[in-house]
Design an enzyme around this catalytic site. Structure first.
Site, PDB file in Angstrom:
ATOM      1  N   ASP A 174       7.168  -6.403  -3.089  1.00  0.00           N
ATOM      2  CA  ASP A 174       6.005  -7.276  -2.954  1.00  0.00           C
ATOM      3  C   ASP A 174       6.373  -8.733  -2.738  1.00  0.00           C
ATOM      4  O   ASP A 174       5.606  -9.493  -2.170  1.00  0.00           O
ATOM      5  CB  ASP A 174       5.096  -7.169  -4.188  1.00  0.00           C
TER       6      ASP A 174
ATOM      7  N   LYS B 110      17.973 -10.226  -7.904  1.00  0.00           N
ATOM      8  CA  LYS B 110      17.412 -10.601  -6.614  1.00  0.00           C
ATOM      9  C   LYS B 110      17.204 -12.119  -6.590  1.00  0.00           C
ATOM     10  O   LYS B 110      16.873 -12.696  -7.612  1.00  0.00           O
ATOM     11  CB  LYS B 110      16.057  -9.891  -6.410  1.00  0.00           C
TER      12      LYS B 110
ATOM     13  N   ASP C 220      10.567  -1.515  -6.087  1.00  0.00           N
ATOM     14  CA  ASP C 220      10.507  -2.607  -7.051  1.00  0.00           C
ATOM     15  C   ASP C 220       9.474  -2.188  -8.103  1.00  0.00           C
ATOM     16  O   ASP C 220       8.777  -1.168  -7.933  1.00  0.00           O
ATOM     17  CB  ASP C 220      10.103  -3.895  -6.343  1.00  0.00           C
ATOM     18  N   MET C 221       9.312  -2.948  -9.161  1.00  0.00           N
ATOM     19  CA  MET C 221       8.375  -2.550 -10.202  1.00  0.00           C
ATOM     20  C   MET C 221       7.113  -3.416 -10.221  1.00  0.00           C
ATOM     21  O   MET C 221       6.016  -2.954  -9.884  1.00  0.00           O
ATOM     22  CB  MET C 221       9.040  -2.586 -11.575  1.00  0.00           C
ATOM     23  N   ASP C 222       7.244  -4.691 -10.614  1.00  0.00           N
ATOM     24  CA  ASP C 222       6.070  -5.556 -10.753  1.00  0.00           C
ATOM     25  C   ASP C 222       5.424  -5.801  -9.388  1.00  0.00           C
ATOM     26  O   ASP C 222       6.077  -6.251  -8.454  1.00  0.00           O
ATOM     27  CB  ASP C 222       6.482  -6.888 -11.379  1.00  0.00           C
TER      28      ASP C 222
END
Length: 223
Positions: A167, A142, A8-10
């Site tokens: 996260d 998502k 994932d990124m953030d």
């Protein structure tokens, strides 16, 4: 050992979750929306479009379209990334290690492609990834599993052989629905959420991982 790793990124590549909170507070407060904590707590991992629609349903505004409000939030976060963004602790050596071991890597984010590229360029990590998937690449973000299935497809690896770093509960739900295993990196204020029991384990940063990826799948269940 996982055959592929998807990030994932953030909150996973970059500690950007506080920027989203700042952006939502700044933009939506200007529109006269007050953001109750009990609703804000539900937005982690959601797409910006979904968050904007949620706040509009809670407190409709005038003077700015939903699309304009969504873009204003994204633009705020992009500026914050460029001005203040830092990689998640331990990420850079981890990416180098996985690259040297020739494990295919992908990004799968509910954020838009423009912001994904801003983050990758700011952190100078684009070259590590063989597949990049953003919210525009799928019809449903998502917690639906579409983006994780797409990332696995683009890497050429069956979903069941992919390991995901996530996260948020929203993102973890998507990865699990795709048949993948998950190592969670919850924010401190979400650390004790019961939903994270579904992950292989949870860590605060990448320095807490065992030295060899082959050991990751034998991590203890989360406490």
């Amino acid at each position: 050992m996982p055959h592929a790793v998807i990030f994932d990124m953030d909150g996973v590549l970059i500690d950007s979750e506080p920027y989203w909170t700042e952006a939502e507070q700044y933009i939506f407060n200007q529109l006269g929306v007050r953001l109750p904590p009990e609703i804000t707590a539900q937005t982690a991992g959601m797409s910006t479009k979904a968050v904007t629609a949620l706040w509009y349903a809670h407190s409709p505004w005038t003077g700015m379209t939903l699309a304009e409000a969504e873009q204003a939030v994204i633009d705020y976060v992009a500026r914050a990334v460029v001005e203040r963004g830092q990689a998640k602790s331990g990420l850079l050596p981890l990416l180098q290690q996985l690259s040297e071991q020739k494990i295919p890597l992908a990004v799968a984010t509910n954020s838009p492609a423009s912001l994904m590229h801003t983050v990758l360029d700011h952190l100078q990590i684009r070259h590590y990834f063989q597949a990049l998937c953003s919210i525009e690449d799928v019809s449903q973000g998502k917690p639906q599993p579409d983006i994780y299935h797409l990332a696995a497809q683009r890497l050429g690896v069956p979903s069941r052989h992919c390991l995901v770093f996530e996260d948020s509960v929203t993102g973890m739900t998507a990865a699990l629905a795709a048949g993948m295993q998950v190592i969670a990196l919850p924010a401190d204020h979400h650390w004790h959420k019961a939903e994270y029991q579904q992950a292989l384990s949870k860590i605060r940063n990448y320095h807490e991982l065992p030295a060899e990826p082959a050991q990751w799948l034998q991590l203890s269940a989360v406490d």
